[in-house]
Scaffold this active site. Structure first.
Site, mmCIF file in Angstrom:
data_model
loop_
_atom_site.group_PDB
_atom_site.id
_atom_site.type_symbol
_atom_site.label_atom_id
_atom_site.label_comp_id
_atom_site.label_asym_id
_atom_site.label_seq_id
_atom_site.Cartn_x
_atom_site.Cartn_y
_atom_site.Cartn_z
ATOM 1 C CE1 TYR A 127 -17.878 -7.676 -20.270
ATOM 2 C CE2 TYR A 127 -19.153 -7.673 -22.077
ATOM 3 C CZ TYR A 127 -19.008 -7.814 -20.743
ATOM 4 O OH TYR A 127 -20.268 -8.617 -20.136
ATOM 5 C CE1 TYR A 161 -23.158 -12.125 -21.223
ATOM 6 C CE2 TYR A 161 -24.511 -12.402 -23.146
ATOM 7 C CZ TYR A 161 -23.808 -11.594 -22.251
ATOM 8 O OH TYR A 161 -23.801 -10.070 -22.317
ATOM 9 C CG ASP A 193 -31.377 -15.859 -23.380
ATOM 10 O OD1 ASP A 193 -31.583 -15.507 -24.815
ATOM 11 O OD2 ASP A 193 -30.407 -15.379 -22.583
ATOM 12 C CE LYS A 221 -26.411 -11.429 -29.251
ATOM 13 N NZ LYS A 221 -26.538 -11.933 -27.753
#
Ligand SMILES: *Cc1c(COP(=O)(O)O)cnc(C)c1O
Length: 431
Positions: A20, A148, A249, A278
């Site tokens: 980003y 997210y 998730d 992750k």
């Protein structure tokens, strides 16, 4: 190769995208030379206590002897082979372990190459499942505001429409449905009205919905909010009632981060599909997994396509699987549960003083996740060097100054980390 020199840093700022980031106004970079335990070593010799665990992932710390050994042993055997028609022990033993560890019923494992891809896989599984059951019209998703789920297009379509800048990609993203974010806090009360809007949407749209996708208990990148296990239990019940699959998730929450091995365990529920990533490899390399029930796998395989339509080049990369397997062994051997409890109480104690600051809206801690929410956003360019000066690595996001340390962080380092966070918040108030 040691840390980058001035010329390399100039090349970086001119040629390399960071997450980003702008290529006109590149953000300042802190060059890292090496990392060990909970410490990042910068090229100028400074050492920083890492509060971010490289975005939730490095749960055992950097440069871990057992993980290093697992990687060395595997790389001398083979670092990669294709997974089409070939198989190997690292994938088999890792999958066996995942089936054992995860909530009841999740028995079929798809090894993907990143969190976002595991979300794509989950969405695709849900769509193929209903197609195989003769209901191709059930192909939309419902998700939660402030959610997210990753940066690829399918994942983006179920991210919060505002945070995810859906306007920018309108006409490109699949049009999904959004229920309000769960309001009741983690340890607060729950009223039926708290889930009424989700129920209304399911009631009205279940005929076209394949799945509800959510982050259980902890909404991560979309606001670092912790919500009630009862809300999650009710959402599970509604999915059953309206015949909509539930995708959990757990990419951020998986492997102990929230104080339970999986955040779903807070509510005692099993999703139909679960995404992991992750911390899966202890932060060593990219690997993710999508687990599903036997019924979903069977239905998809009995459908028109005859198979599940996905198969990345680096599927089940043996090197990543071997390190992941060792990371899961370490979780058990190091008693992740008491480590996370210890970090939880350290964070609660250490961040509490921030509550008194006028700029601070809320302080909250769950498991090894500590959050200071401010009234106003912080400027990264301003605040990042202040943390570095305090000897810690903390990377705020908007109004959120948060940490998710490695489970092995000592009490002394944890105190240094939280003291530095509070000190920087105080300094900001003075400026
Ligand atoms: C980080 C994250 C993802 C995306 O994973 P990547 O590996 O960055 O693609 C998806 N969902 C959640 C909840 C995450 O925290």
């Amino acid at each position: 190769m040691h840390g980058p020199d001035t010329e390399q840093l100039a090349f970086d700022s001119q040629h390399i995208w960071h997450p980003y980031s702008s290529m006109i106004n590149p953000p300042p970079m802190f060059p890292v030379e090496s990392a060990s335990g909970v410490r990042l070593r910068l090229t100028d010799g400074r050492e920083l206590i890492d509060g971010m665990a490289s975005w939730w992932s490095v749960v055992h710390g950097y440069n871990h002897p057992a993980l290093n050994q697992a990687a060395h042993e595997q790389i001398d055997r083979m670092s990669h082979v294709m997974f089409g028609g070939l198989t190997h022990s690292p994938a088999i033993e890792l999958s066996r372990k995942l089936v054992e560890m995860t909530p009841e019923g999740l028995e079929r494992v798809f090894l993907a190459d990143s969190g976002s891809v595991s979300v794509e896989v989950a969405l695709k599984m849900a769509i193929q499942y209903w197609h195989a059951r003769g209901k191709p019209e059930k192909h939309r998703m419902i998700s939660l505001r402030n959610g997210y789920h990753g940066d690829t297009f399918g994942a983006m379509s179920v991210c919060d429409p505002v945070n995810g800048m859906h306007e920018l990609f309108s006409g490109v993203l699949a049009q999904q449905l959004f229920a309000p974010r769960p309001e009741p806090p983690f340890d607060g009360g729950f009223a039926a009205t708290d889930i009424a809007e989700l129920e209304r949407l399911l009631d009205q749209h279940h005929g076209e919905l394949a799945a509800l996708i959510l982050e259980p208990i902890v909404q991560g990148a979309g606001g670092m909010r912790f919500y009630s296990p009862e809300w999650l239990r009710q959402a599970r019940a509604l999915c059953d009632q309206y015949k909509v699959l539930l995708i959990a998730d757990e990419i951020a929450t998986g492997f102990g981060r929230s104080g339970e091995l999986f955040a779903c365990n807070h509510a005692g529920i099993s999703p139909d599909i679960m995404c992991l990533g992750k911390a899966l490899t202890g932060g060593y390399m990219t690997l993710a997994a999508t687990l599903a029930t036997a019924e979903i796998a069977h239905t998809i395989s009995a459908g028109g396509a005859g198979c599940f339509m996905h198969g990345p080049t680096f599927m089940a990369n043996p090197l990543a699987c071997a390190v992941a397997l060792e990371s899961l062994n370490q979780l058990e051997q190091q008693d992740w549960h008491s480590q996370v409890q210890r970090i939880e109480s350290g964070l609660k104690q250490g961040l509490e003083p921030a509550r008194a600051l006028t700029s601070v809206a809320d302080v909250r801690v769950l498991g090894a996740i500590g959050v200071i929410e401010r009234h106003e956003p912080v400027s990264l360019a301003q605040v990042q060097p202040m943390f570095v000066d305090q000897g810690v690595w903390v990377r705020p996001f908007g109004r959120l100054v948060y940490v998710m340390p490695a489970y092995i962080m000592s009490d002394a380092d944890l105190t240094t980390l939280t003291t530095a966070m509070v000190a920087v918040m105080q300094e900001l108030d003075r400026l």
